[in-house]
Design a protein around this motif. Structure first.
Motif, PDB file in Angstrom:
ATOM      1  N   ASP A 123      49.597  11.812 -35.276  1.00 26.14           N
ATOM      2  CA  ASP A 123      49.895  13.131 -35.858  1.00 26.14           C
ATOM      3  C   ASP A 123      51.089  13.814 -35.194  1.00 26.14           C
ATOM      4  O   ASP A 123      51.337  15.000 -35.439  1.00 26.14           O
ATOM      5  CB  ASP A 123      48.675  14.068 -35.799  1.00 26.14           C
ATOM      6  CG  ASP A 123      47.482  13.524 -36.562  1.00 26.14           C
ATOM      7  OD1 ASP A 123      47.713  12.883 -37.600  1.00 26.14           O
ATOM      8  OD2 ASP A 123      46.342  13.721 -36.116  1.00 26.14           O
ATOM      9  N   VAL A 124      51.815  13.099 -34.349  1.00 27.31           N
ATOM     10  CA  VAL A 124      53.068  13.625 -33.796  1.00 27.31           C
ATOM     11  C   VAL A 124      54.200  13.050 -34.650  1.00 27.31           C
ATOM     12  O   VAL A 124      54.187  11.861 -34.983  1.00 27.31           O
ATOM     13  CB  VAL A 124      53.233  13.207 -32.313  1.00 27.31           C
ATOM     14  CG1 VAL A 124      54.608  13.602 -31.788  1.00 27.31           C
ATOM     15  CG2 VAL A 124      52.136  13.830 -31.461  1.00 27.31           C
ATOM     16  N   PRO A 125      55.210  13.855 -35.045  1.00 30.34           N
ATOM     17  CA  PRO A 125      55.500  15.228 -34.592  1.00 30.34           C
ATOM     18  C   PRO A 125      54.754  16.297 -35.382  1.00 30.34           C
ATOM     19  O   PRO A 125      54.342  16.078 -36.523  1.00 30.34           O
ATOM     20  CB  PRO A 125      57.003  15.346 -34.836  1.00 30.34           C
ATOM     21  CG  PRO A 125      57.263  14.446 -35.998  1.00 30.34           C
ATOM     22  CD  PRO A 125      56.308  13.297 -35.855  1.00 30.34           C
ATOM     23  N   THR A 126      54.601  17.443 -34.734  1.00 34.17           N
ATOM     24  CA  THR A 126      54.075  18.643 -35.354  1.00 34.17           C
ATOM     25  C   THR A 126      55.066  19.774 -35.107  1.00 34.17           C
ATOM     26  O   THR A 126      56.104  19.582 -34.486  1.00 34.17           O
ATOM     27  CB  THR A 126      52.708  19.022 -34.758  1.00 34.17           C
ATOM     28  OG1 THR A 126      52.893  19.425 -33.386  1.00 34.17           O
ATOM     29  CG2 THR A 126      51.737  17.852 -34.797  1.00 34.17           C
ATOM     30  N   GLN A 127      54.739  20.948 -35.585  1.00 35.68           N
ATOM     31  CA  GLN A 127      55.610  22.097 -35.336  1.00 35.68           C
ATOM     32  C   GLN A 127      55.652  22.445 -33.848  1.00 35.68           C
ATOM     33  O   GLN A 127      56.635  23.007 -33.363  1.00 35.68           O
ATOM     34  CB  GLN A 127      55.129  23.307 -36.138  1.00 35.68           C
ATOM     35  CG  GLN A 127      56.099  24.484 -36.093  1.00 35.68           C
ATOM     36  CD  GLN A 127      55.689  25.604 -37.034  1.00 35.68           C
ATOM     37  OE1 GLN A 127      54.674  25.508 -37.708  1.00 35.68           O
ATOM     38  NE2 GLN A 127      56.480  26.665 -37.090  1.00 35.68           N
ATOM     39  N   THR A 128      54.606  22.088 -33.125  1.00 37.93           N
ATOM     40  CA  THR A 128      54.524  22.403 -31.696  1.00 37.93           C
ATOM     41  C   THR A 128      55.086  21.300 -30.814  1.00 37.93           C
ATOM     42  O   THR A 128      55.776  21.563 -29.831  1.00 37.93           O
ATOM     43  CB  THR A 128      53.060  22.665 -31.297  1.00 37.93           C
ATOM     44  OG1 THR A 128      52.503  23.656 -32.157  1.00 37.93           O
ATOM     45  CG2 THR A 128      52.972  23.143 -29.854  1.00 37.93           C
TER      46      THR A 128
END
Length: 503
Positions: A123-128
């Protein structure tokens, strides 16, 4: 960065009655404005990501600094061994931090103790978090493992390095990272919804999270292994087992100094963050200030060590000065972003005193750490945590850390008028790091010791691990051997007092 917005309906009202199709014209103009706004957003992400990646490269270059420092600090017969362990720290740490460590550290939402997401960077990348975030944090994790390797140098089995390095980077260090750096860690200054003592812990770049963890782990490893053969004589007096190359020590120190500019200023993770839009003053200014405080603390510690050791031993010792410099850096790492430059000088001065005192205590207790890693990173790291709680300024704390809901300001340094809440939080940090690392790494080293997987045999230690474990010495050419083959005998020339002759 504030986003630009455009409404076709609102803009159409200003185009006038003579416009053939004001709605279509307004929509076209808004599309152009949106494109420009998106470009600004893309540029901001690109600049911040590039800054973080460059900082990660700098921190990773510290591994070369550790390798050179360790190689110069051990005897020549163990050079290849200690160099290999530094490569191992990076390689094993990379895999285990990818599989488990990053998730345990930053896998929010978590329970405040350990992360539960991003295993294998799922689930990477994310907004964080982007991939650059993983790379930067991995460089920190292997730095902690490198600290520990210095404490147990010259007498540790290779399999023990593999086991402890994987465990430290994959579990022990990430849990501490979660507590103090994750957005929902129980003692994190970023957890604005549930701050410890209304403050949280301000350990900006890791005097506690990185340096104390590595130092305390090294302390337990060295204690359980015991001192190197010959480190103390039969009467218990200390015998210096000097490293074989001051040149490598100095080279490693300068590489670490260079890398620290990624370690401390890079911990902002972003640079394009204005405090007041349109002003010359923003996060880029804080980045520069952090580099200055880092520099001043290290320089002060180096000079303090230089003159202190001159008084105590009568020598100008370059290796002691290098260790003092690094002690100043380890101490300022916690508060580098929230203190004034003049306070960094105090930090460096006390850090040198702490390091010298810890070394004296270690000698009395017959504790043997070839690189002074436990004393330097553990002792000076702990002082850095206390220092931050005393000298953090109100302005910088509120600029660097997020606003707390329903509170105009955050707690700051005791000596700066901010009360004792921050100090209380930092005392808790020291206690829990010592407790956690002792409860995890202590039993691990003890189990390795009982299984006879920790320390090498006395014969191997006397001969040197390069020959017995790694197939040969690191250095091929030996000048003394060549001179002896040529029949040239070297002897020590003692100074003689000349007697005047009588006439």
């Amino acid at each position: 960065m504030a986003s630009l917005t455009c409404s076709a309906e609102q803009l159409a009202q200003f185009l006038g009655a003579n416009t053939t199709n004001p709605t279509a014209a307004a929509a076209y103009l808004c599309d152009q404005f949106s494109t420009i706004s998106n470009k600004f957003t893309d540029t901001a992400y690109a600049i911040d990501t590039t800054y973080l990646l460059f900082s990660a490269y700098l921190v990773f270059s510290m591994q070369l600094g550790f390798a050179m420092l360790c190689a110069g600090s051990v005897r020549a017969k163990n050079t290849m061994n200690i160099m290999l362990t530094n490569v191992l720290d990076a390689a094993a740490g990379g895999l285990f931090y990818y599989l488990f460590g990053f998730a345990f550290a930053f896998g929010a939402p978590s329970n405040g103790f350990i992360g539960r997401h991003f295993f294998g960077l799922k689930d990477v990348p994310t907004q964080t978090f982007d991939y650059s975030s993983f790379l930067y944090q991995w460089a920190f994790a292997i730095a902690a493992a490198g600290i520990t390797s210095g404490s147990i140098a010259e007498r540790t089995q290779f399999v023990a390095y593999l086991i402890y390095s994987s465990f430290l980077t994959g579990f022990v260090y990430p849990v501490v990272s979660n507590w103090f750096w994750s957005s929902d860690g129980w003692a994190s200054a970023s957890n604005t919804g549930n701050l410890l003592f209304g403050s949280g812990v301000i350990d900006f770049a890791g005097s506690g999270v990185v340096h104390m963890v590595g130092g305390i782990a090294g302390l337990w490893g060295a204690l359980i292994e015991g001192p190197r053969i010959g480190r103390f004589d039969s009467s218990g007096r200390s015998v210096a087992l000097r490293g074989h190359s001051a040149s490598l020590v100095v080279l490693g120190t300068f590489l670490l100094w260079f890398g620290w500019y990624g370690f401390n200023p890079g911990s902002f993770t972003k640079i394009l963050s204005p405090y007041n839009s349109g002003s010359y003053y923003g996060q880029w200014s804080a980045v520069g200030r952090t580099a200055v405080t880092t520099t001043l603390a290290g320089c002060t510690a180096a000079l303090t060590t230089l003159f202190s050791k001159r008084i105590l031993s009568g020598h100008w010792n370059v290796t002691d000065v290098c260790n003092g410099l690094l002690g100043g850096f380890a101490a300022i790492t916690a508060g580098c972003s929230v203190v004034e430059p003049w306070a960094a000088i105090i930090c460096g001065f006390v850090a040198a005193v702490v390091l010298i005192s810890c070394n004296k205590l270690a000698e009395k207790l017959k504790f043997d750490d070839p690189l002074e890693a436990a004393q330097l990173h553990g002792g000076c790291g702990a002082w850095g945590i206390i220092f931050t709680a005393l000298f953090a300024t109100e302005k910088y704390v509120n600029e660097v850390y997020p606003k707390v809901p329903n509170k105009p300001n955050r707690p700051y340094g005791l000596f700066m008028g901010g009360g004792g809440k921050l100090l209380a939080a930092h005392v808790i940090q020291i206690l829990v790091i010592v407790g956690w690392v002792s409860a995890t790494m202590g039993p691990l080293f003890y189990a390795l010791h009982k299984l006879k997987l920790l320390r090498i045999s006395a014969e191997d230690e006397m001969a040197g691990m390069d020959m017995t474990r790694h197939g040969g010495f690191a250095y091929i050419y030996h000048e003394d051997d060549e001179l002896q083959k040529a029949g040239i005998q070297l002897r020590k020339i003692e100074p003689r007092a000349t007697t005047p002759t009588s006439n």
